[in-house]
Each structure stands twice: as structure tokens, then as C-alpha cells.
Scaffold this active site. Structure first.
Site, mmCIF file in Angstrom:
data_model
loop_
_atom_site.group_PDB
_atom_site.id
_atom_site.type_symbol
_atom_site.label_atom_id
_atom_site.label_comp_id
_atom_site.label_asym_id
_atom_site.label_seq_id
_atom_site.Cartn_x
_atom_site.Cartn_y
_atom_site.Cartn_z
ATOM 1 N N ASP A 133 4.028 -4.943 -2.667
ATOM 2 C CA ASP A 133 3.027 -5.968 -2.957
ATOM 3 C C ASP A 133 3.479 -7.332 -2.449
ATOM 4 O O ASP A 133 4.405 -7.923 -2.997
ATOM 5 C CB ASP A 133 2.777 -6.027 -4.463
ATOM 6 C CG ASP A 133 1.591 -6.897 -4.831
ATOM 7 O OD1 ASP A 133 0.818 -7.263 -3.928
ATOM 8 O OD2 ASP A 133 1.435 -7.215 -6.020
ATOM 9 N N ASP A 141 -2.313 -10.018 1.324
ATOM 10 C CA ASP A 141 -1.895 -9.277 0.135
ATOM 11 C C ASP A 141 -1.983 -7.772 0.359
ATOM 12 O O ASP A 141 -3.067 -7.200 0.400
ATOM 13 C CB ASP A 141 -2.782 -9.680 -1.045
ATOM 14 C CG ASP A 141 -2.377 -9.010 -2.341
ATOM 15 O OD1 ASP A 141 -1.287 -8.396 -2.385
ATOM 16 O OD2 ASP A 141 -3.141 -9.095 -3.311
#
Length: 452
Positions: free
Chosen positions: A99, A333
Site C-alpha cells: 500500500d 495509491d
């Protein structure tokens, strides 16, 4: 669909008083638009599996590029909505979500309490982690960090809290000693049966450890920022270059529709660029910092870094010339599947599908015919234009009551185009580029991938 980006538990305006969930930091990069010359990765780790957005993407260990090179494979999970890779914590093996939209590495500890997103107790199995969790007692290298707590809430409502410690964390050929990690004993997690936590790669100011043992008292005032995994790897000289790079492969439509796990869907590369085919379109741009007083992106003295935020010069698609599409508050992201753009852009673009896509509040996305004609969509950053393959713009999203397949588009409504609103270029965009992050210099290099 779960939005993994930690979108705002720290209101950026008035950060010193704000109640927190997660945030970012400031740009050191010069504003050159020439692409940096990037070496091959020292360590290339395959993403190990595919799970849908809350089912990760993980991959088996991929080819090392040179003796000191580490590239690990990532897999796709949860029907290709998350990317996972193999991580060792204290000698114990886990598949963790990779992430770039958060900073903490965490694994729930054995015997954790599970909750739903409203805080109601559930059976431990209902959190659907891939393993029972991290056994603190079985690690010879774990050390507890007393009198502090880990506390994080993600943009989709999932939350975790509990103790903090230090242990050896290894990804591919990179092993960091004394890495600070969360070992939560409370978890509200909509798991995929594959992942057992997350490895965050964003900035220290976005970490989620607090100088209190009471999670309800966690705030900016008692935050204890620390070095995330990659920062530690650089400081411990485990990589020769302060870069990490991600190349996220899209799964096929059939895989996304039918398979909860897809192995080998790209690479996480440490120390250089990921080993996939690219074309000449490339640019290096500064990471945008944030004003400590206004929360608006800027790179002035005293601004802060949190996410990997870039200045989008334009989105281009049929009819886009009628809109203002410049946007300087957009994060890259890997933990979010869709692109989230301002409302007017989302509405205008989705109206160009044939037949047009319809915004559905129940899905939080635009529903579209699975065989619709996809309009072109391009993103210009740093004077270079990157195209998004049409295959990324229609995604399977389950079935209706009659068993008919429902599809959504890859471009969703991220809210009004306000200066302090955060927008996202997620996996829909990242499938089409190699994103190489240099958090130490405060810059990102984007390289268009060859068609695959």
C-alpha cells in the site's frame, strides 16, 4: 469496493489539533520534468496473488536482477482488487497488502478480537485473515514498545488498534532489523482469506503510533511518527539506491470475475525500476507537500509530506476540453482499485461510454454494460501524457438477484473539486505505468508501460 487509501483521519487543516486517521509529508525535489535515469532494481519481488479490493494481490518470488537486486512478485487478491507480496515478520510468513497510500506495517497478533465496521463483536474467522496472525511469543527478535498504541482507520471504515513492537521484517532479499510494527489485538477487517495485514510505503508523518495506551485518545498531539519499512531499509543501507518501484499487472476480465486469487501480477522492486517492458514516455516530478496551516498542497518552507501526491496537469477524454481538469491534490495509491476524480470530470467521462455509465450510490461507482464501448482516457503529469488501457475501465462487480453480471467503470466520483479534497489515481492508472518512488529526494518517476 474498498478504498484502502487512508483518506483523512487527520484533517490537514489545523493539523496540530486534528483527530487522526492518516496523512503525509513535503517535497524536496527540484521541479525538473526530465525523467531520472533509473537503474535496474536491486530486489524485484513478485506480487503474489490476486484478491479483490480487500482480497489482495500477491505473487511468488520473482527473478532477482543482479546479486544485490531484489524484485518480488505481487499476486492479485479479492478478485484483483488488492496486490499482495510475501513478507516475513520475526521469522513468520505472511501475505501482506502492498500500500503506497499508507505507511504502517502491521499484522494482527494471534488471539485478536474481530469486529464489524460498526464496532460490533464478531467471531475471529469473520475478519477473514489468511492466517491466525503473528505469534509474538514465537518470535525470538520481537520487542514490545511499552505505553504506546497503534490505531488506524482506513477510508473504507476498516480499523485496527493495539500494541506496538519492533521486529525483523524481510521482503524479498531486503531484511530490516528493529522495524517498528503494529501488532493489533482489535480488528475490523473485511478480509479475503489470503492477506494477514499490510505493508505501508508512504511517509513517516502518516504513521499511526501514539503516546497513549487508550486508542480513543489518539490524536495529532500525541502522534509518534516513525520510519516505515522502506525508510528503514535506506537508513540501514539495505538498498544501494533510495528508490522503490511498482509494476501492477491487470488480471484478465475472466480472472477478475471468477478467481479470488491470481498469482504473479507484477513486481515490487526495491532499489530501482521494476523489470517490465516500457516505452519512451517518462517523467520525473516532485512529490507535493502540504501546508501545515491550510492543508493545501504546496512545497514551501515547513510543508509536510504524507502521501505520494502529484500535480495532474489534465485529464483528457472526449468532451474534456469543456472542463477544467487540472488537479494538484491527487495521490498514487496501490491500495485503491479505482481512480477517484472530481465529480464533474467523473460525470463527463462516464457519460461518454456507449451506452453511458450510470452513477449508482449503492455501489459508490458508475454501473455500465459489461460490453460497453470505452472512451479514451489520458492523464498528463509533468508535461507527459500517459494513456489508460480500455480494459482497465470496465470491471466486474458481482451479480444481481437474477445472477446477471454487474460491471462498473474504473473512473469514480471522488467528490467536488475543492482545494482540500484528496483524489486518487489507483490501480486503474497504475496498471499502465511503472511508478518509481524516491521518498528521500521527494520525487516520483512515471514510465508508460508497453502494451501487455
Amino acid at each position: 469496493m474498498s478504498v484502502l487509501a487512508v483518506l483523512s483521519a487527520l484533517s490537514l487543516v489545523g493539523a496540530a489539533q486534528a483527530e487522526y486517521t492518516v496523512v503525509r509529508r513535503t517535497s524536496l525535489a527540484p521541479r525538473s520534468q526530465e525523467a531520472a535515469v533509473l537503474p535496474p532494481a536491486e530486489f524485484s519481488i513478485p506480487f503474489t496473488g490476486k484478491v479483490s479490493q480487500r482480497k489482495s494481490k500477491k505473487s511468488a518470488l520473482a527473478a532477482l536482477r543482479g546479486k544485490s537486486s531484489s524484485t518480488v512478485v505481487v499476486d492479485g487478491s479479492d478478485f484483483d482488487e488488492e496486490y499482495l507480496t510475501n513478507v516475513t515478520v520475526g521469522g513468520q510468513h505472511f501475505s501482506l497488502i502492498v500500500d503506497t497510500g499508507s505507511s504502517d506495517t502491521w499484522v494482527p497478533q494471534v488471539g485478536f478480537d474481530c469486529f464489524d465496521l460498526d464496532g460490533n463483536p464478531l467471531a475471529e474467522a469473520d475478519c477473514f485473515f489468511g492466517t491466525p496472525g503473528f505469534n509474538i511469543a514465537a518470535s525470538k527478535t520481537f520487542k514490545l514498545f511499552p505505553n504506546v498504541s497503534f490505531n488506524i482507520t482506513y477510508g473504507d471504515g476498516e480499523f485496527l488498534s493495539g500494541p506496538v513492537g519492533f521486529d525483523t521484517v524481510a521482503v524479498g532479499g531486503v531484511s530490516v532489523t528493529g522495524q517498528e510494527i503494529g501488532v493489533p489485538n482489535l480488528a475490523a477487517w473485511e478480509g479475503d482469506g489470503v492477506n494477514t495485514g499490510l505493508i505501508g510505503l508512504a511517509f513517516p508523518d502518516l504513521t499511526s503510533v501514539y503516546n497513549t495506551t487508550d486508542p480513543t485518545r489518539a490524536s495529532a498531539a500525541n502522534q509518534l511518527p516513525y520510519d516505515p519499512f522502506f525508510f528503514s531499509a535506506v537508513k540501514q543501507k539495505k538498498v544501494a539506491n533510495p528508490f522503490f518501484s511498482v509494476a501492477l499487472d491487470r488480471g484478465t476480465f475472466e480472472q477478475q470475475e471468477n478467481d479470488p486469487f491470481d498469482p504473479n501480477l507484477g513486481f515490487l522492486a526495491l532499489g530501482g525500476i521494476a523489470p517490465v517492458a516500457v516505452v519512451d514516455t517518462a517523467v520525473t516530478v516532485p512529490i507535493e507537500g502540504y501546508s501545515a496551516t491550510t492543508g493545501i498542497p504546496e512545497n514551501g518552507p515547513g510543508s509536510d509530506f504524507f502521501f505520494y501526491t502529484v500535480d495532474v496537469e489534465s485529464f483528457t477524454f472526449p468532451g474534456s476540453s469543456k472542463l477544467v481538469t487540472k488537479l494538484n491534490n491527487t495521490i498514487l495509491d496501490t491500495g485503491t482499485t479505482l481512480n477517484y476524480v472530481p465529480t464533474d470530470i467523473a460525470l463527463a467521462y462516464n457519460a461518454q461510454f456507449k451506452p453511458k455509465a450510470i452513477n449508482d450510490p449503492d455501489f459508490g461507482a458508475f454501473v455500465v454494460a459489461c460490453n460497453a464501448t470505452v472512451p479514451a482516457f489520458e492523464v498528463t503529469i509533468g508535461g507527459k501524457t500517459f494513456s489508460i488501457d480500455g480494459r482497465d475501465q470496465i470491471l466486474p462487480a458481482g451479480t444481481d438477484n437474477e445472477g446477471n453480471l454487474i460491471c462498473i467503470t474504473g473512473t469514480a466520483d471522488g467528490g467536488p473539486a475543492l482545494a482540500d479534497n484528496i483524489f486518487i489515481l489507483g490501480d486503474v492508472f497504475l496498471h499502465n505505468v511503472v511508478a518509481t518512488f524516491n521518498p528521500i529526494a521527494g520525487e516520483i518517476t512515471l514510465t508508460q508501460r508497453a502494451t501487455y
